[in-house]
Design a protein around this motif. Structure first.
Motif, PDB file in Angstrom:
ATOM      1  N   GLN A 234      69.410  67.353   0.796  1.00 21.74           N
ATOM      2  CA  GLN A 234      69.711  65.909   0.875  1.00 21.74           C
ATOM      3  C   GLN A 234      70.226  65.373  -0.456  1.00 21.74           C
ATOM      4  OE1 GLN A 234      65.674  64.943   2.250  1.00 21.74           O
ATOM      5  NE2 GLN A 234      66.531  64.079   4.114  1.00 21.74           N
ATOM      6  N   GLY A 235      70.386  66.274  -1.438  1.00 20.53           N
ATOM      7  CA  GLY A 235      70.927  65.857  -2.726  1.00 20.53           C
ATOM      8  C   GLY A 235      69.897  65.398  -3.740  1.00 20.53           C
ATOM      9  N   HIS A 236      68.617  65.601  -3.479  1.00 19.54           N
ATOM     10  CA  HIS A 236      67.584  65.181  -4.444  1.00 19.54           C
ATOM     11  C   HIS A 236      67.368  66.242  -5.523  1.00 19.54           C
ATOM     12  CE1 HIS A 236      66.820  61.928  -1.804  1.00 19.54           C
ATOM     13  NE2 HIS A 236      66.092  62.578  -0.909  1.00 19.54           N
ATOM     14  N   SER A 237      66.902  65.780  -6.689  1.00 17.48           N
ATOM     15  CA  SER A 237      66.571  66.762  -7.745  1.00 17.48           C
ATOM     16  C   SER A 237      65.169  67.304  -7.461  1.00 17.48           C
ATOM     17  CB  SER A 237      66.611  66.099  -9.117  1.00 17.48           C
ATOM     18  OG  SER A 237      65.691  65.023  -9.168  1.00 17.48           O
ATOM     19  N   GLY A 239      63.607  69.720  -9.642  1.00 16.20           N
ATOM     20  CA  GLY A 239      63.018  70.371 -10.821  1.00 16.20           C
ATOM     21  C   GLY A 239      63.018  71.877 -10.663  1.00 16.20           C
ATOM     22  N   SER A 240      61.867  72.504 -11.000  1.00 16.16           N
ATOM     23  CA  SER A 240      61.803  73.970 -10.858  1.00 16.16           C
ATOM     24  C   SER A 240      61.004  74.367  -9.612  1.00 16.16           C
ATOM     25  CB  SER A 240      61.204  74.598 -12.119  1.00 16.16           C
ATOM     26  OG  SER A 240      59.968  73.996 -12.412  1.00 16.16           O
ATOM     27  N   SER A 241      60.970  73.469  -8.619  1.00 18.58           N
ATOM     28  CA  SER A 241      60.281  73.775  -7.364  1.00 18.58           C
ATOM     29  C   SER A 241      60.983  74.924  -6.641  1.00 18.58           C
ATOM     30  CB  SER A 241      60.282  72.561  -6.429  1.00 18.58           C
ATOM     31  OG  SER A 241      59.727  71.440  -7.081  1.00 18.58           O
ATOM     32  N   LEU A 242      60.228  75.556  -5.743  1.00 16.99           N
ATOM     33  CA  LEU A 242      60.759  76.676  -4.963  1.00 16.99           C
ATOM     34  C   LEU A 242      61.888  76.186  -4.054  1.00 16.99           C
ATOM     35  CD1 LEU A 242      60.188  79.651  -3.982  1.00 16.99           C
ATOM     36  CD2 LEU A 242      58.794  78.638  -2.211  1.00 16.99           C
ATOM     37  N   VAL A 243      63.062  76.802  -4.158  1.00 13.81           N
ATOM     38  CA  VAL A 243      64.178  76.454  -3.270  1.00 13.81           C
ATOM     39  C   VAL A 243      64.849  77.737  -2.794  1.00 13.81           C
ATOM     40  CG1 VAL A 243      66.499  75.436  -3.160  1.00 13.81           C
ATOM     41  CG2 VAL A 243      64.672  74.206  -4.324  1.00 13.81           C
ATOM     42  N   GLU A 244      65.191  77.774  -1.520  1.00 16.68           N
ATOM     43  CA  GLU A 244      65.983  78.897  -0.992  1.00 16.68           C
ATOM     44  C   GLU A 244      67.429  78.419  -0.914  1.00 16.68           C
ATOM     45  OE1 GLU A 244      63.851  81.559   2.126  1.00 16.68           O
ATOM     46  OE2 GLU A 244      62.954  79.580   2.354  1.00 16.68           O
ATOM     47  N   GLU A 245      68.174  78.763  -1.954  1.00 17.57           N
ATOM     48  CA  GLU A 245      69.564  78.273  -2.073  1.00 17.57           C
ATOM     49  C   GLU A 245      70.416  78.639  -0.857  1.00 17.57           C
ATOM     50  OE1 GLU A 245      70.682  76.325  -4.435  1.00 17.57           O
ATOM     51  OE2 GLU A 245      69.061  76.486  -5.919  1.00 17.57           O
ATOM     52  N   ASP A 246      70.154  79.828  -0.297  1.00 16.85           N
ATOM     53  CA  ASP A 246      70.987  80.278   0.828  1.00 16.85           C
ATOM     54  C   ASP A 246      70.592  79.612   2.153  1.00 16.85           C
ATOM     55  OD1 ASP A 246      68.544  81.596   0.859  1.00 16.85           O
ATOM     56  OD2 ASP A 246      69.354  83.405   1.793  1.00 16.85           O
ATOM     57  N   LYS A 247      69.603  78.705   2.104  1.00 15.31           N
ATOM     58  CA  LYS A 247      69.161  78.052   3.349  1.00 15.31           C
ATOM     59  C   LYS A 247      69.417  76.545   3.333  1.00 15.31           C
ATOM     60  CE  LYS A 247      67.400  81.695   5.415  1.00 15.31           C
ATOM     61  NZ  LYS A 247      68.234  82.656   4.709  1.00 15.31           N
ATOM     62  N   LEU A 248      70.215  76.070   2.339  1.00 14.89           N
ATOM     63  CA  LEU A 248      70.458  74.624   2.228  1.00 14.89           C
ATOM     64  C   LEU A 248      71.217  74.088   3.441  1.00 14.89           C
ATOM     65  CD1 LEU A 248      71.335  74.413  -1.580  1.00 14.89           C
ATOM     66  CD2 LEU A 248      69.214  73.679  -0.482  1.00 14.89           C
ATOM     67  N   ASP A 249      72.238  74.822   3.873  1.00 18.16           N
ATOM     68  CA  ASP A 249      73.019  74.367   5.041  1.00 18.16           C
ATOM     69  C   ASP A 249      72.149  74.352   6.286  1.00 18.16           C
ATOM     70  OD1 ASP A 249      75.151  74.160   3.408  1.00 18.16           O
ATOM     71  OD2 ASP A 249      76.187  75.973   4.107  1.00 18.16           O
ATOM     72  N   SER A 283      49.257  67.897 -14.089  1.00 14.84           N
ATOM     73  CA  SER A 283      49.850  67.451 -12.823  1.00 14.84           C
ATOM     74  C   SER A 283      50.000  65.933 -12.794  1.00 14.84           C
ATOM     75  CB  SER A 283      48.966  67.895 -11.648  1.00 14.84           C
ATOM     76  OG  SER A 283      47.711  67.262 -11.720  1.00 14.84           O
ATOM     77  N   LYS A 284      50.942  65.475 -11.970  1.00 14.23           N
ATOM     78  CA  LYS A 284      51.114  64.032 -11.742  1.00 14.23           C
ATOM     79  C   LYS A 284      51.816  63.826 -10.399  1.00 14.23           C
ATOM     80  CE  LYS A 284      55.263  63.937 -14.702  1.00 14.23           C
ATOM     81  NZ  LYS A 284      55.859  63.390 -15.924  1.00 14.23           N
ATOM     82  N   VAL A 285      51.736  62.596  -9.906  1.00 10.65           N
ATOM     83  CA  VAL A 285      52.347  62.275  -8.618  1.00 10.65           C
ATOM     84  C   VAL A 285      53.678  61.561  -8.872  1.00 10.65           C
ATOM     85  CG1 VAL A 285      52.092  60.955  -6.469  1.00 10.65           C
ATOM     86  CG2 VAL A 285      50.099  62.067  -7.508  1.00 10.65           C
ATOM     87  N   VAL A 286      54.733  62.012  -8.193  1.00 11.24           N
ATOM     88  CA  VAL A 286      56.045  61.363  -8.314  1.00 11.24           C
ATOM     89  C   VAL A 286      56.678  61.208  -6.934  1.00 11.24           C
ATOM     90  CG1 VAL A 286      56.509  62.290 -10.643  1.00 11.24           C
ATOM     91  CG2 VAL A 286      57.284  63.574  -8.637  1.00 11.24           C
ATOM     92  N   PRO A 287      57.660  60.274  -6.800  1.00  8.10           N
ATOM     93  CA  PRO A 287      58.383  60.201  -5.529  1.00  8.10           C
ATOM     94  C   PRO A 287      59.090  61.535  -5.265  1.00  8.10           C
ATOM     95  CG  PRO A 287      58.899  58.315  -6.931  1.00  8.10           C
ATOM     96  CD  PRO A 287      58.125  59.282  -7.778  1.00  8.10           C
ATOM     97  N   ALA A 288      59.164  61.913  -4.005  1.00  8.12           N
ATOM     98  CA  ALA A 288      59.734  63.219  -3.647  1.00  8.12           C
ATOM     99  C   ALA A 288      61.184  63.346  -4.081  1.00  8.12           C
ATOM    100  CB  ALA A 288      59.622  63.424  -2.146  1.00  8.12           C
ATOM    101  N   SER A 289      61.877  62.215  -4.225  1.00  7.87           N
ATOM    102  CA  SER A 289      63.310  62.270  -4.546  1.00  7.87           C
ATOM    103  C   SER A 289      63.545  62.331  -6.045  1.00  7.87           C
ATOM    104  CB  SER A 289      63.994  61.028  -3.976  1.00  7.87           C
ATOM    105  OG  SER A 289      63.316  59.882  -4.458  1.00  7.87           O
TER     106      SER A 289
END
Length: 406
Positions: A234-237, A239-249, A283-289
């Motif tokens: 969805q275009g959000h940042s 950080g260094s969270s787990l992402v599967e780049e090949d599954k974005l589409d 740790s801290k709480v932030v908006p998901a976006s």
């Protein structure tokens, strides 16, 4: 999948004096001293065995343990004998093999109401190859077959599928029956609104489940590490969270599919982030976006918990598969524990709550709420495949129910 014949349809006349080959799932965790650390699967097998013993059967138990390559002493089923004997109130005999002359002699000596446990069936590579000759040798020990090993029902092995070709009747045990009633019954004909909560680290392992559930549910909640692939799509940042780049589409297309099906898809609005993957991370709480660089999301945040709880309050059937965060770390367990508490609360109000195997089961047990749920599935992969709408070979091989036709 057609309704299968259950062991409960067999009465004393069918069972007394008969040798019954029962495939159970005794694949329990053992510590270094070979003590059982969690006997859930052993306890789950008891009702079927007791029913057979009560009707005068001679019970032959078969199971695997671990993934041995050939005969491996640490994967022997021998350490399980005392606990099974204790739970059944019967002295269980143990064979040193699962086929062959010695085993045949032991089988011949089983009295009515007696139990013989065969050695780990995976000590033979023919088991997982579903070798017909091996299946025939196993089947030759008995008169009829009961499969109560839901955890391996998605595998076509000799002891789960092959033996059914040589033993009639071949029926489902009580545990298998309950799994099918809930995971097939509740999903194909749920009380609505019907919700699914899907978590876990990777979208890739849950694609089939999400796609299948989007056809059936009214609300889909997503949590766990997989959410960051959706955020990034969805275009959000992230950080260094787990992402599967090949599954974005794919993530983007699943969001689109939910919209077109009229399914309310809820992603967490806030997340608990950490500066490293560790129990003692800051740790801290932030908006998901808005996850800053160098930080990773490890749990859903308090606002998400509140939103999820309010949406869950409207539902009548809920299926949960996969944790909301890294619940093994106390600091990042709040989301998963909140969901477990909410489902226990809804069960008490008459909703059907199904915990679909895997880590969610461990999470529910950790907070001591297992007995509050309508159903806790004992299968990991088997539960997932059923939820994906696949047929399980170990189930297909059983006799169709005659009761269903009446």
């Amino acid at each position: 999948m057609a309704t299968k014949r259950s062991v409960g349809e067999l009465k004393e006349a069918d069972l007394k004096g008969k040798r019954v080959f029962v495939r159970v799932d005794l694949n329990v965790p053992l510590d270094d001293n070979l003590n059982i650390t969690d006997d859930t699967r052993v306890r789950a097998a008891v009702p079927t065995i007791k029913y057979l013993l009560g009707n005068g059967s001679k019970v032959i138990l078969s199971s695997h343990l671990g993934r041995p390559k050939g005969v491996t002493p640490k994967y022997s089923l021998k350490p399980l004998v005392p606990r099974i004997s204790e739970l059944l109130g019967v002295k269980v005999e143990m064979a040193n093999d699962c086929i062959g002359e010695e085993v045949e002699k032991l089988v011949a000596a089983i009295p009515e109401g007696g139990v013989l446990l065969l050695e780990n069936v995976r000590f033979y590579k023919e088991e997982e190859k579903n070798d017909p000759e091996f299946a025939k040798k196993l089947a030759s020990l008995a008169d009829l077959y009961v499969n109560d090993a839901f955890g391996t029902a998605h595998r076509a092995h000799a002891s789960t599928e092959g033996v059914t070709k040589y033993l009639k009747p071949s029926v489902a045990g009580f545990l298998m029956q309950k799994e099918l009633d809930y995971l097939v019954g509740a999903v194909s004909n749920p009380k609505r609104p019907f919700a699914a909560i899907v978590g876990g680290a990777k979208v890739s392992s849950k694609i089939g489940v999400i796609e299948s559930l989007l056809e059936k549910v009214d609300i889909l909640f997503l949590g766990g590490g997989m959410i960051f692939t959706f955020y990034k799509a969805q275009g959000h940042s992230v950080g260094s969270s787990l992402v599967e780049e090949d599954k974005l589409d794919l993530a983007a297309s699943l969001l689109e599919k939910a919209k077109s099906k009229g399914v309310s898809l809820l992603l967490p609005t806030d997340v608990v982030i950490a500066d490293k993957f560790a129990a003692d991370a800051n740790s801290k709480v932030v908006p998901a976006s808005n996850i800053p660089d160098g930080w990773m999301g490890l749990d859903i945040g308090p606002d998400s918990i509140k939103t999820f709880n309010e949406a869950l309050d409207t539902t009548k059937t809920i299926i949960w598969n996969g944790p909301m965060g890294v619940f093994e770390f106390e600091k990042f367990a709040a989301g998963t524990e909140a969901i477990a508490k909410k489902l226990a609360d809804l069960s008490g109000k008459g909703a059907t709550t199904i915990i679909g195997g895997g880590d969610s089961v461990a999470a529910v047990e950790k907070v001591g709420l297992a007995d509050k749920m309508s159903h806790i599935s004992t299968g990991g992969g088997a539960s997932l495949e059923l939820l994906e709408g696949k047929s399980l070979p170990g189930v297909l091989a059983l006799d169709d129910s005659t009761a269903a036709a009446l």
